[in-house]
Design a protein around this motif. Structure first.
Motif, PDB file in Angstrom:
ATOM      1  N   SER A  24      13.474 -20.947  -8.307  1.00  8.34           N
ATOM      2  CA  SER A  24      14.048 -21.597  -7.131  1.00  8.34           C
ATOM      3  C   SER A  24      13.190 -21.364  -5.894  1.00  8.34           C
ATOM      4  O   SER A  24      12.206 -20.608  -5.924  1.00  8.34           O
ATOM      5  CB  SER A  24      15.477 -21.095  -6.898  1.00  8.34           C
TER       6      SER A  24
ATOM      7  N   GLU B 213      25.236 -21.584 -14.041  1.00  9.86           N
ATOM      8  CA  GLU B 213      26.572 -21.477 -13.455  1.00  9.86           C
ATOM      9  C   GLU B 213      27.383 -20.319 -14.042  1.00  9.86           C
ATOM     10  O   GLU B 213      27.338 -20.050 -15.243  1.00  9.86           O
ATOM     11  CB  GLU B 213      27.316 -22.797 -13.699  1.00  9.86           C
TER      12      GLU B 213
ATOM     13  N   GLN C  66      23.853 -15.333  -6.734  1.00  9.74           N
ATOM     14  CA  GLN C  66      24.644 -16.064  -5.743  1.00  9.74           C
ATOM     15  C   GLN C  66      26.019 -15.448  -5.495  1.00  9.74           C
ATOM     16  O   GLN C  66      26.706 -15.033  -6.423  1.00  9.74           O
ATOM     17  CB  GLN C  66      24.847 -17.514  -6.191  1.00  9.74           C
TER      18      GLN C  66
ATOM     19  N   TYR D 209      23.022 -26.295 -12.935  1.00  6.12           N
ATOM     20  CA  TYR D 209      23.257 -27.041 -11.700  1.00  6.12           C
ATOM     21  C   TYR D 209      21.996 -26.960 -10.853  1.00  6.12           C
ATOM     22  O   TYR D 209      21.325 -25.918 -10.828  1.00  6.12           O
ATOM     23  CB  TYR D 209      24.442 -26.409 -10.964  1.00  6.12           C
ATOM     24  N   ASP D 210      21.650 -28.037 -10.167  1.00  9.06           N
ATOM     25  CA  ASP D 210      20.483 -28.019  -9.278  1.00  9.06           C
ATOM     26  C   ASP D 210      20.994 -27.818  -7.851  1.00  9.06           C
ATOM     27  O   ASP D 210      21.405 -28.764  -7.185  1.00  9.06           O
ATOM     28  CB  ASP D 210      19.695 -29.319  -9.406  1.00  9.06           C
ATOM     29  N   GLU D 211      20.977 -26.567  -7.412  1.00  8.53           N
ATOM     30  CA  GLU D 211      21.529 -26.166  -6.115  1.00  8.53           C
ATOM     31  C   GLU D 211      20.828 -26.881  -4.968  1.00  8.53           C
ATOM     32  O   GLU D 211      19.601 -26.914  -4.881  1.00  8.53           O
ATOM     33  CB  GLU D 211      21.366 -24.646  -5.955  1.00  8.53           C
ATOM     34  N   ALA D 212      21.639 -27.494  -4.082  1.00 10.63           N
ATOM     35  CA  ALA D 212      21.158 -28.100  -2.830  1.00 10.63           C
ATOM     36  C   ALA D 212      20.097 -29.166  -3.059  1.00 10.63           C
ATOM     37  O   ALA D 212      19.246 -29.420  -2.202  1.00 10.63           O
ATOM     38  CB  ALA D 212      20.617 -27.023  -1.879  1.00 10.63           C
TER      39      ALA D 212
ATOM     40  N   ASN E 223      26.829 -20.584   1.116  1.00  9.66           N
ATOM     41  CA  ASN E 223      26.369 -19.857  -0.072  1.00  9.66           C
ATOM     42  C   ASN E 223      25.336 -18.802   0.309  1.00  9.66           C
ATOM     43  O   ASN E 223      24.407 -19.063   1.078  1.00  9.66           O
ATOM     44  CB  ASN E 223      25.762 -20.816  -1.081  1.00  9.66           C
TER      45      ASN E 223
ATOM     46  N   TYR F 150      17.293 -23.655  -2.901  1.00 12.56           N
ATOM     47  CA  TYR F 150      17.448 -24.834  -3.746  1.00 12.56           C
ATOM     48  C   TYR F 150      16.690 -24.631  -5.051  1.00 12.56           C
ATOM     49  O   TYR F 150      15.673 -23.943  -5.100  1.00 12.56           O
ATOM     50  CB  TYR F 150      16.976 -26.110  -3.037  1.00 12.56           C
TER      51      TYR F 150
ATOM     52  N   GLN G 261      20.167 -23.645 -11.143  1.00 14.40           N
ATOM     53  CA  GLN G 261      21.086 -22.507 -11.165  1.00 14.40           C
ATOM     54  C   GLN G 261      21.871 -22.502 -12.471  1.00 14.40           C
ATOM     55  O   GLN G 261      22.368 -23.543 -12.912  1.00 14.40           O
ATOM     56  CB  GLN G 261      22.064 -22.605  -9.986  1.00 14.40           C
TER      57      GLN G 261
ATOM     58  N   HIS H 144      29.067 -17.367  -3.859  1.00 14.09           N
ATOM     59  CA  HIS H 144      29.404 -18.728  -3.440  1.00 14.09           C
ATOM     60  C   HIS H 144      30.228 -18.707  -2.159  1.00 14.09           C
ATOM     61  O   HIS H 144      31.055 -17.821  -1.952  1.00 14.09           O
ATOM     62  CB  HIS H 144      30.183 -19.427  -4.547  1.00 14.09           C
TER      63      HIS H 144
ATOM     64  N   GLN I 296      20.043 -18.162  -9.912  1.00 18.87           N
ATOM     65  CA  GLN I 296      18.958 -19.109  -9.623  1.00 18.87           C
ATOM     66  C   GLN I 296      17.740 -18.813 -10.478  1.00 18.87           C
ATOM     67  O   GLN I 296      17.393 -17.645 -10.711  1.00 18.87           O
ATOM     68  CB  GLN I 296      18.556 -19.015  -8.151  1.00 18.87           C
TER      69      GLN I 296
END
Length: 464
Positions: A106, A125, A201, A138-141, A73, A120, A123, A203, A103
């Motif tokens: 973050s 979506e 982002q 969504y909670d990235e990473a 990503n 992280y 995020q 992806h 994000q």
């Protein structure tokens, strides 16, 4: 300057320049609307690329990211961090199996990805796929999905494929709300990240056929002062990650806590007049069934709500230990006077990997989030948190007796109490000898003592 000199100057200067000066004066003195552009439409000033190797460029007044094979990503992040803000932008994503996101508040692990860094944090979506989770959170990473759009199915149609979509994000205090094309989507109350950067982002892709697909971001603007939240209509489900609390929005929506975090108020032992003297522990904001020998109701026994419920929306968090078994039952009438666990419809709480019950029953109908011994939960492994982490369960019983189970926000099964299909399932189960099993008009909510250590918190309910 004398008046005569002003008159001479006005005759010498073309009218168009005089009008431009008036316009400029008007612009500089007009009230500011509070919006600040994050993108000047021409350069990437104020942004930096981190994470993967996908390129970002400026094309026709938009930031354009291009999907690239064999890279993780990729993100374009603001050099500045933000606390409370309202962010608006327009996003277009090519393809129907691609993915992107925005994000908010973050952070960057600078050492990850061989020094390229790993982003992280929360995020928003962008998802054109068939599941249609655009606007979800969504909670990235880190923690994974916080707000899948299974929690707000009517909003799945808000996103328009292959078109620019207007996104609005409000991050004020510990609340994050999202809109897609003016449709309210997600509402999360979180305890993490009061500040952080904003990111765009690209992806990572596993399908090389997607290489070269693009995502476009434009009209990116932010407010950070004198914020005025937009009205959020009633009735949209809220994911509140603050333990044992209700937001003002939840209170207005009719939710009530079933566990206050510090006492057994509202709970008694099944077939008892008071809370068990042993076998249960209330500590650090959790209510925990203590381990004994793994048998049903041989230590403290099950506990049930004092009140009874018919149609309702019930949420709860649970934390398993290795090999543990428990359950959350509903429509428990306590009329059977049976031994062992009290009778009722059960949302199974189980370590599927280590407890033998997962391999019993039929076709997995005793696994986590299933309607125990009746219907198997169709869950993605991604939706399951690790042993020792908090999982979020939800059971919704509509007035027409349609019942839905959720696991960490994802819908895993649906059935209708009293239907012919339901009665057939009961006739093939361990409950076949109980008259009208699970069909009471109302009943208690039950937390099961199965002899294993399992903790619960954030138990809340709304009558429908």
């Amino acid at each position: 300057m004398r008046i005569s000199k002003i008159k001479r100057l006005s005759r010498q200067v073309p009218l168009v320049y005089l009008m431009a000066g008036v316009a400029l004066t008007a612009c500089t003195t007009a009230p500011h609307d509070g919006w600040e552009p994050l993108f000047d439409g021409e350069t990437l000033t104020g942004w930096q690329a981190v994470g993967g190797e996908a390129p970002y460029a400026v094309e026709d007044g938009a930031i354009v990211g291009t999907m690239t094979a064999e890279t993780p990503n990729s993100f374009l992040i603001t050099e500045k961090e933000y606390g409370d803000f309202i962010l608006e932008l327009d996003v277009k994503l090519e393809g129907e199996t691609t993915n992107s996101g925005i994000q908010t508040r973050s952070h960057l692990d600078k050492e990850a990805n061989n020094g390229r860094g790993r982003v992280y944090g929360r995020q928003v979506e962008i998802d054109p796929a068939s599941r249609a989770w655009t606007g979800g959170i969504y909670d990235e990473a880190r923690r994974g999905w916080l707000y899948p759009l299974d929690l707000n199915e009517s909003a799945k149609s808000a996103y328009k494929k292959e078109e620019f979509n207007h996104i609005r994000i409000e991050a004020i205090g510990n609340e994050t709300k999202t809109w897609v094309n003016d449709v309210p989507i997600a509402y999360v109350v979180d305890t993490l990240d009061a500040t952080g950067f904003i990111g765009l982002q690209v992806h990572g892709i596993n399908d090389e056929a997607l290489a070269g697909k693009k995502v476009y971001f434009k009209n990116i603007r932010i407010q950070t002062e004198n914020l005025k939240p937009q009205d959020f209509p009633a009735g949209i489900y809220t994911v509140n990650l603050t333990p044992n609390s209700l937001s003002a929005y939840e209170k207005q929506g009719g939710y009530e806590l079933l566990f206050d975090g510090s006492s057994p108020a509202g709970w008694v032992g099944a077939y008892k007049d008071s809370f068990p003297e042993k076998g249960w522990e209330i500590k650090d904001g959790t209510i925990t069934v203590l381990p004994s020998d793994g048998a049903e109701s041989t230590n403290g026994g099950d506990i049930v709500t004092v009140d009874q419920y018919g149609a309702f929306d019930l949420s709860f968090e649970f934390k398993l230990t290795e090999g543990a078994n428990s359950g959350v039952k509903y429509f428990v009438t306590l009329s059977e006077n049976n031994r062992g666990s009290a009778i009722g419809l059960e949302y199974q709480v189980l370590d599927d990997e280590r407890h033998p019950d997962a391999k019993m029953g039929r076709d997995g109908n005793r696994t986590l989030a299933s309607l125990y011994d009746l219907i198997t939960a169709q869950k993605n492994r991604r939706a399951i948190r690790k042993i020792g982490e908090w999982n979020k369960g939800r059971v919704v019983v509509q007035p027409d007796n349609t019942v839905t189970h959720y696991l960490n926000g994802e819908k895993v099964l649906e059935y209708k109490r009293g239907s012919d299909v339901y009665k057939q399932l009961v006739s093939e189960s361990k409950y076949k000898n109980w008259d009208n099993f699970g069909q009471a008009e109302e009943g208690h909510i039950l937390l099961q003592d199965h002899g294993d250590r399992v903790s619960f918190r954030n138990i809340k309910i709304k009558r429908l």
